[in-house]
Design a protein around this motif. Structure first.
Motif: not given
Length: 734
Positions: A45-73
């Protein structure tokens, strides 16, 4: 906006797949390139564009995975594949292939490079070079054809076809065949004995003595006869032995005794004749048999046989006694004193022989001057002669000898000896008898006083014939030889060629003669002779003498006729070549393990089975072994190591830099070159007369081509789709 990014991503995919197609095309193009290694393309992969960073689980949230889009090969790496290519036999000796890990080390104008392509040929300088002129490196052999491989100390491999020569002087010989003992042992009666014409002292008129100068010797009786030779003259002798002509190193049919160079006395000439005949003298060599018998008692230094009278039988001091049975069987000693029934010899045995042990007494072989033992009597009678200064027993006078009187009342008369004591001879009655001061001489019965007596080596094949003696100055005959008794005994002759350090050939003759037989063994003697032996300079023979004889051995065969041992531990023959510009002496040893001694109708046949000597040979070709050894093949059949091909391996061959033309260069990630020889340190083996084909797999390449084509098409479709979407955006204004 995103569509533009999409088009750029697809464009990167086009570029990557285009590169892959380039690599595939290069692989296919080199499908028949010798030693070529295909390459593989790896994408990343050439590059990755991160649309959203991930967060760790907490008392109020189960955690969020990062959101990335590849920018080619992109092309992550292009790596050569050093898998083994197929080995193709070519039959060309200079073609080389490597099976396993490693590279050939070559030298170009840009420096050292490494290759899997083994298309080597000899150039104008006899160097092995590839199709681009790169010189193959390895380790050259030294002057003794030994290779020492020391890491990177390599050099160009040079093979001088047609220019390199080799000579191997003979150092070992091996004989095979059978020696037939059925004709029996020689010397059973007398062996060959030859006598010359009678010679006289020109001054005294007496028989010639060994100490007489040759210029004072005549073949005419009395005083004042014509001299045998002058001080500036030479004596020419023609000899035949066993039917072969004995010739000097010059190749002339005549041997030449030069007065003042080869000697001056009668004894000198006798010794010279002995050398030219090839008679081997010594403690253990003997000619005719005086007697044999069984001991009645013995000590470590004597034997007694009361059934014999050694004086009457003609045994003399200097004769050889051979013990043929008992504790000392096979031992030889020299007689130092004798009485009628007892023989004393020079060297003691460790243990005494026993009553009943058998023995033989022999006359020594060689050439002697048969002269009368002359002295002045101290008294006598009509039947006796007394000489207080003499010891007739130890000097070998025997019953049957003839006493001659040279002065006094009995001058010119002679009588046969009937009894021998230390200082007294008894003989048939004379008219007056000798007086004190009368001169007398004693000679052997049957021999002719003042002559050369030749007693040959054992065996019929050692027989002498056609002996002529002449003066060099005018070619006139000096004196004749007469054979008194013929040679006897089983014998045969072998002839073979040995080679000196220049490759000259020298003919060697071996006479094999049956010497002794016991209840369990046959003992043969081998007499090595060479006409090329330089009689003027040779002082290295085993027996310390000069002449045609160059060696001697004694072989023992068991009761089954199989070879068991040879007596001379070194088994060496020494051929002196004098001032011939060669290494001298030429020394070679002999082995007899392929010989037997069995009855075969009286026919013996011994041949040279093998020898390591070779004449001059020229390098005609070469071959390369799996260890990289370059073996030269010479025209004389010799094969010698010329060099050894170097093989280099790397810890990371993928890190090498490809210079093109099948050459690789050391790079920062390849690790250092580890140069050595094949089949060591993880290096592969060398295959001569073969080449390594390309490792390109066409089926895989075509499959990859389809895949890369589809990938290219798919990326192109992304671009056209993004273009359609952009067109729709443009159309929103309408």
């Amino acid at each position: 906006m995103a569509l533009i990014t999409t088009m750029n991503t697809a464009l990167g995919g086009l570029r990557a797949h285009d590169t892959w197609l380039e690599v595939i095309g290069n692989n296919i193009a080199n499908v028949n390139t010798i030693g070529f290694k295909n390459s593989r393309v790896y994408f990343s992969e050439a590059f990755l564009q991160t649309l959203r960073m991930g967060t760790a689980p907490s008392g109020q949230s189960g955690g969020i995975n990062p959101m990335q889009v590849g920018l080619g090969v992109q092309v992550g790496s292009i790596l050569p594949q050093f898998t083994q290519g197929e080995i193709q036999l070519t039959g060309v000796s200079s073609d080389l292939a490597l099976e396993g890990d490693g590279f050939f080390k070559v030298e170009t104008s840009d420096g050292i490079r490494f290759s899997r392509s083994g298309t080597f040929r000899l150039n104008l300088s006899n160097e092995l070079v590839d199709s681009n002129g790169a010189r193959l490196h390895g380790y050259m052999a030294d002057a003794n054809f030994n290779v020492t491989a020391t890491d990177d100390s390599t050099t160009e491999i040079t093979i001088n076809i047609g220019g390199q020569t080799i000579v191997i002087p003979t150092s070992t010989t091996l004989f095979e065949g059978n020696l037939d003992p059925s004709q029996g042992v020689g010397r059973s009666t007398t062996g060959q004995k030859i006598q010359s014409a009678r010679l006289y002292n020109r001054t005294t008129g007496n028989d010639a003595q060994g100490t007489d100068d040759l210029t004072n010797v005549s073949v005419t009786s009395g005083t004042g006869g014509g001299a045998l030779i002058a001080a500036t003259d030479s004596i020419l002798v023609a000899l035949q032995k066993g039917g072969r002509q004995i010739s000097p190193p010059s190749g002339a049919p005549l041997e030449e005794f030069t007065y003042g160079v080869d000697g001056t006395t009668v004894s000198d000439f006798a010794s010279w004749i002995e050398d030219k005949f090839g008679i081997r003298t010594g403690t253990e060599m003997y000619s005719d048999q005086r007697t044999n018998g069984q001991m009645t008692s013995a000590t470590t230094t004597t034997i007694t046989d009361t059934n014999k009278n050694f004086l009457n039988l003609g045994v003399r001091v200097g004769d050889t006694i051979y013990i043929s049975s008992g504790t000392n069987a096979g031992s030889v000693r020299t007689v130092s004193a004798l009485t009628a029934t007892t023989l004393t010899f020079t060297t003691a045995f460790t243990t005494a022989s026993s009553a009943g042990d058998t023995y033989e007494v022999h006359a020594p072989a060689g050439v002697s001057v048969d002269v009368m033992r002359a002295a002045a009597a101290t008294g006598g009678s009509t039947t006796t002669l007394v000489d207080a200064a003499a010891n007739f027993v130890t000097t070998g006078v025997q019953v049957g000898d003839v006493v001659y009187f040279n002065s006094g009342a009995e001058s010119g008369n002679s009588a046969v000896v009937t009894a021998v004591a230390a200082t007294t001879l008894t003989f048939a009655a004379l008219t007056t008898g000798p007086s004190a001061g009368d001169l007398y001489a004693v000679r052997r019965a049957g021999d002719v006083q003042g002559t050369f007596v030749v007693r040959s080596n054992i065996g019929v094949t050692n027989a002498f014939s056609n002996i002529t003696t002449q003066k060099e100055s005018d070619g006139s005959s000096l004196f004749a030889y007469t054979e008194r008794t013929a040679a006897d005994g089983a014998s045969t002759r072998s002839a073979f060629v040995v080679y000196d350090s220049l490759g000259n050939d020298h003919l060697v003759n071996i006479t094999w003669a049956l010497a002794r037989q016991t209840s369990t063994t046959s003992i043969w003697e081998a007499f090595f002779e060479a006409d090329d032996n330089n009689s003027n300079t040779n002082t290295n023979n085993n027996d310390g003498n000069r002449g045609i004889r160059i060696g001697f051995d004694r072989l023992t065969f068991d009761a089954e006729g199989d070879f068991t041992s040879s007596e001379i531990s070194s088994n060496q023959a020494t051929l002196s070549l004098g001032a011939q510009g060669v290494t001298t002496p030429l020394i070679f040893s002999s082995a007899y393990t392929r010989m037997t001694s069995k009855a075969d109708g009286g026919s013996s046949n011994i041949n040279l089975f093998a020898q390591d000597g070779k004449p001059l040979g020229t390098l005609e070709g070469f071959s390369v072994g799996e260890d990289g050894i370059v073996t030269g093949i010479f025209s004389n059949g010799v094969s010698k190591t010329l060099a050894q091909v170097a093989v280099t391996r790397f810890m990371n061959p993928l890190g090498l830099l490809d210079d093109g033309h099948g050459l690789f260069e050391v790079a920062s990630n390849s690790g250092p070159a580890q140069t050595g020889v094949a089949m060591t340190g993880g290096r592969g083996r060398v295959i001569g007369g073969a080449l390594e084909a390309s490792n390109v797999d066409l089926a895989k390449e075509f499959t990859d081509m389809i895949v890369s084509q589809r990938g290219f098409q798919a990326n192109a479709r992304v671009i056209t789709t993004a273009d359609d979407l952009l067109q729709e955006l443009v159309n929103l204004r309408r």
